[in-house]
Scaffold this motif. Sequence first.
Motif, PDB file in Angstrom:
ATOM      1  N   UNK A  12      -4.165   8.927   3.990  1.00 18.90           N
ATOM      2  CA  UNK A  12      -3.833   7.876   4.939  1.00 18.90           C
ATOM      3  C   UNK A  12      -4.245   6.529   4.334  1.00 18.90           C
ATOM      4  N   UNK A  13      -3.331   5.574   4.313  1.00 19.80           N
ATOM      5  CA  UNK A  13      -3.664   4.246   3.815  1.00 19.80           C
ATOM      6  C   UNK A  13      -4.075   3.333   4.957  1.00 19.80           C
ATOM      7  N   UNK A  14      -3.479   3.529   6.108  1.00 21.23           N
ATOM      8  CA  UNK A  14      -3.813   2.690   7.262  1.00 21.23           C
ATOM      9  C   UNK A  14      -3.443   3.448   8.525  1.00 21.23           C
ATOM     10  N   UNK A  15      -4.111   3.107   9.612  1.00 25.58           N
ATOM     11  CA  UNK A  15      -3.830   3.800  10.876  1.00 25.58           C
ATOM     12  C   UNK A  15      -3.718   2.765  11.978  1.00 25.58           C
ATOM     13  N   UNK A  46       0.091   6.921  11.408  1.00 27.53           N
ATOM     14  CA  UNK A  46      -0.658   6.504  10.219  1.00 27.53           C
ATOM     15  C   UNK A  46       0.327   6.209   9.113  1.00 27.53           C
ATOM     16  N   UNK A  47      -0.077   5.338   8.204  1.00 32.45           N
ATOM     17  CA  UNK A  47       0.761   5.064   7.037  1.00 32.45           C
ATOM     18  C   UNK A  47       0.151   5.821   5.871  1.00 32.45           C
ATOM     19  N   UNK A  48       0.982   6.561   5.166  1.00 35.74           N
ATOM     20  CA  UNK A  48       0.435   7.457   4.134  1.00 35.74           C
ATOM     21  C   UNK A  48       0.939   7.009   2.769  1.00 35.74           C
ATOM     22  N   UNK A  49       0.162   7.339   1.758  1.00 37.91           N
ATOM     23  CA  UNK A  49       0.613   7.096   0.381  1.00 37.91           C
ATOM     24  C   UNK A  49       0.082   8.201  -0.491  1.00 37.91           C
ATOM     25  N   UNK A  50       0.689   8.389  -1.638  1.00 42.65           N
ATOM     26  CA  UNK A  50       0.268   9.400  -2.597  1.00 42.65           C
ATOM     27  C   UNK A  50      -0.860   8.835  -3.441  1.00 42.65           C
ATOM     28  N   UNK A  51      -2.026   9.440  -3.358  1.00 41.15           N
ATOM     29  CA  UNK A  51      -3.142   9.007  -4.196  1.00 41.15           C
ATOM     30  C   UNK A  51      -3.622  10.203  -5.000  1.00 41.15           C
ATOM     31  N   UNK A  52      -3.568  10.081  -6.274  1.00 33.88           N
ATOM     32  CA  UNK A  52      -4.033  11.126  -7.192  1.00 33.88           C
ATOM     33  C   UNK A  52      -3.568  12.506  -6.745  1.00 33.88           C
TER      34      UNK A  52
END
Lengths: 267, 493
Positions: B35-38, B24-30
């Motif tokens: 996970x941003x995309x899998x 999975x592609x991860x990003x920092x959200x709040x």
Amino acid sequence: MSRSAASLTALRAKLLTLGPCAAVSGTLVQTGSPIVDARLGGGLARAALHELFADDGDYAGAAAGFALMLGLRARAGKPIIWVREDKGERGSGRLYGPGLVELGVDPADMFLVTGRDAAMVLRAGADSVGCGAVGAVVIETWGNAPALNLTASRLLALAAARSGVLTLVLRLGADPVPSAAATRWRIKAAPSSALVMAPAASAPGKPAFDINLLRHRGGIAGFEARVEWDRDRRSFSDAAGPGAALPGGVPAIAAGRTVADIGRRAA
Amino acid sequence: MFLPLLPAERLRISGGAPPELPYALVENVRGGIRLAAVDARALALGIVPGLTLADARARVPELATIAHDTAADAALLDWLADACDRYSPSVANDPPQGLVLDITGCAHPYGNEAGLLDDLARRLQRHGLTARLACAATPDGALALARYGGGHIRALPVAALRVDEETHLSLRRAGLKTIGDVAARPRPPLAARFGAILPTLLAQLLGEVDIRIVPRRRLPAVAVEARFAEPVARTDYVLDVIDRLVGEAADELGKRGNGGRRFEVALFRSDGHVARLRVATGAPARDPAILARLFRERIDALADPLDPGFGYDLVRLAVPVIEPMAIPQLQLDGGAVTDSELAALIDRLSTRLGRNRVRRLHAGDSHIPEQAALELAIGEAGPPVPWLACEPGEPPLRPLHLFDPPQRIEVMAEVPDGPPRRFRWRRIQHDVTRHEGPERIAAEWWRRSDGKGLTRDYYRVEDARGRRFWLFRHGLYGTEKANPDWYLHGLFA
């Protein structure tokens, strides 16, 4: 021995008539200065390559000005193309429109071309010289540009002879090397003569140059002269003062040697 | 076209993805990692984008994670959009994962629309990209169908309307689950309840209003193309094809009485890469010989030569900018010929050296010396300001060369405002013998927010060896600056 020397001289003389300098007898560009024109036998060949040497930095402004003025006299209503290297801008700054106007040039008649290196400049310059719709081409190089060798200068000279474009190679900070140029000059700035008006008597006057003919392919002896640029007439004029043209004062190259010299260089 | 797994598949293509594991592609959200995309494997295991990483790891402990890179995704989407130029000149991005093509009148080389979609699907598959393709009467409709699947727009969920979260929720609470439900309602109450934008979006989706996409590239006025049954890898042959296309375009321009100012050749490689060669001319042109020569110059000037790879299968010549062009009339003295000869030379130089390496001088509308002259590329118009005329009999008051920026020098001068006596520039001492000045040039205080700016006192000076310079003192002594600096601004002839 003396017969072979004589035939050699005759052969060299014949070679001269075959080369690009055959066009030297074509139309001439008068400088407007009576002394200089008289010494040059009427003026500079239009369809030919001329080299102007100057010490970089010190006399870059004067040499560029002299080249521009010659181009202006030769252009006959056609544009002037100025080709220079990027490092020229660091060396002497960019060509400045109001300054061109002050010398009598309409900036609308100028095209400025810049190249990354000497090879690029020479290629753009050769293209411009080959175009008959151009009045004059100034190719400005800095330092001993190895790209500007005998072959390159001969190509330029041949292109100029074909198209009839006055070609000026401005060589700043370079040492003269063998080339196919019709004439070779060293340009220096000269102290200007004082203005007539009393309150501005200490102000710098019209642009003045000490020009020194180092070599002429047609065999004319070298000489030194001081000329002034008259913007209103778009013409050079003789300037008075120390170091002004003295007839026969400076025998730079003896007439007899010049032919041999040219023959050697052309070989 | 919708690419549901674009980020994950980008990683697989570039070789950055783990070969065996779901990832999975991860990003920092709040403040939390989400996970941003899998990828497809993770999706099959029930991992969906939007989960926190902790939740996902709890379900699938071996889930590999990689940082999300939106810029790279956008670059891939742009690359795809470029490659899709082969189908239609009108292509638009719908970031982050969609593309819209306006294929009106573009399907005939592939038989019909289905043939075009097949070709597109095959090419995408070859690149390892999963895509959902759909055709509809409007771009919004096509995107919605591609994104949510299904055969008919009215059967799509209301999310396809792309309204904001709040409106979406209230639509669903009102029992409106599909587009068909919403469309069956009268529009004015919908606008009153859910906002005026809703009927507009609905109309766009249903094709009730005719909207056009905004293409990434301006549509060319004239375009001609050559398609090859087999990819062509020989550069010589491609050059010949370009020459032929130039001839066709020139005919077309001639019929319209126009000339082109810009020309662009796009070489579509069979693996999707597109090489573009652009040529601009200073005046409208349509002479095939000149144009073909310009393209050859352009190819010669390329830093890295054309790489045909597995070969080109489509070459297109577009003329994005055209202008009226009269048939040149030859004068008895050959005047018109000379003009076109010069124009051809200038075009050749600017094509080979680059557009901004061939310039002309234009007067600037300012009294500040460095802004009084502009160097502009050929074809750019300067401000309509005349050059200042000079007084007859006066020596030049402005230098032939100007340094930009001015060069700092050490000067010996009388205080407070005497002329320079001696100065040092580039390690050489210059003794001033003649001088004129000061010519006082004030800063443009009316353009500055603080209303200030240092005054310059310019001097024309000549040294003992006849060299003439333009110097200035930056700031008035005492009032503007305690110890003003001196600069050398130009060289006179």
